[in-house]
Design an enzyme around this catalytic site. Structure first.
Site, PDB file in Angstrom:
ATOM      1  CE1 TYR A 156      24.920  51.456  74.815  1.00  0.00           C
ATOM      2  CE2 TYR A 156      26.250  49.774  73.728  1.00  0.00           C
ATOM      3  CZ  TYR A 156      25.392  50.858  73.654  1.00  0.00           C
ATOM      4  OH  TYR A 156      24.991  51.340  72.426  1.00  0.00           O
ATOM      5  CE  LYS A 160      21.714  50.436  73.653  1.00  0.00           C
ATOM      6  NZ  LYS A 160      20.552  51.294  73.302  1.00  0.00           N
TER       7      LYS A 160
END
Length: 267
Positions: A156, A160
């Site tokens: 994740y 990002k």
């Protein structure tokens, strides 16, 4: 609920991940400011968002990581409303709390498909349509997890971080088009993605500890991110381009964390 004199009056916007949380809050904000909306989400809850937004908002059940679905979203906006001015690539998945040795390649592929390739597809297919308007805004949902470690699982966080760079790179690639590209980096926001943590805290009687690591000592709400998205979509942000706007209660001013030890040694 739309306004003929709002900050987005007469403009057409698409939003992914609009079934709940930040996406829904942004849809309602945009609608209140006069935007006409095409909303996408995997969940059928996107139809409820469209009904709440009013003003003829259109809902599509779609996968933000699939090119054909993104093309359909963009074309629906143009076919229904005749133009496209704003695109908010908001859809994302968290990947849970998995450690760096525990993610499978398939986990990484799925997270990158939605969190990174999805925003890329929005830029690829929405930007040419927005350029026809002579100006416009593309907004990507990144995260404080993309700034440095300690705020998300490895896949994740990497996805990002890439979204932040994608916003910067796209802003440069779209030079002289008057299409701005920016990212928003939320901190801990109470949404469906994070609800498990809130529920767990409630069960343990430690709700007051949620968000304690940031100076405001609380979690954020979806509408606080939506307010930033509205600013970036509007002419008020006409000179804001290629930026990662952090909305995290001050968390990333120091990113205090308790280090997670794997307890394992790579082979």
């Amino acid at each position: 609920m739309s306004s003929a004199t709002g900050r987005l009056a007469g403009r057409v916007a698409i939003i992914t991940g609009a079934g709940s949380g930040i996406g829904r809050a942004t849809a309602l904000r945009f609608a209140a400011e006069g935007a006409r909306l095409v909303l996408g989400d995997r969940s059928d809850a996107v139809h409820e968002t469209a009904a709440l937004a009013g003003g003829g908002a259109v809902a599509l059940e779609m996968d933000a990581g699939l090119e054909a679905d993104v093309v359909r979203l963009v074309e629906t906006a143009v076919d229904t409303f005749g133009a496209l001015d704003i695109a908010f690539a908001n859809a994302g998945i968290s990947g849970g709390l998995t450690g760096i040795f525990d993610h499978s390649v398939e986990d990484w592929q799925q997270i990158l498909q939605v969190n990174l390739i999805g925003p890329y597809l929005i830029i690829k297919h929405a930007a040419p349509r927005i350029m026809k308007q002579g100006r416009g805004s593309i907004i990507l949902t990144a995260s404080v997890a993309g700034l440095r470690s300690g705020a998300g699982c490895p896949a994740y966080s990497a996805s990002k971080a890439a979204v932040i760079n994608l916003a910067q790179t796209a802003a440069q690639q779209l030079s002289a088009t008057n299409v701005r590209v920016n990212a928003i980096c939320p901190g801990l926001i109470q949404t469906g993605m994070t609800q498990r943590a809130f529920d767990h805290a409630a069960e343990k009687g430690v709700t007051d500890r949620i968000g304690r690591l940031n100076p405001l000592r609380r979690a954020g709400q979806p509408d606080e991110i939506a307010a930033t998205a509205l600013f970036l979509a509007s002419d008020e942000a006409s000179y804001v381009n290629g930026q990662a706007i952090v909305v995290d209660g001050g968390l990333s001013s120091s990113h205090p964390v308790t280090r997670q030890e794997t307890g394992r040694t790579a082979a």
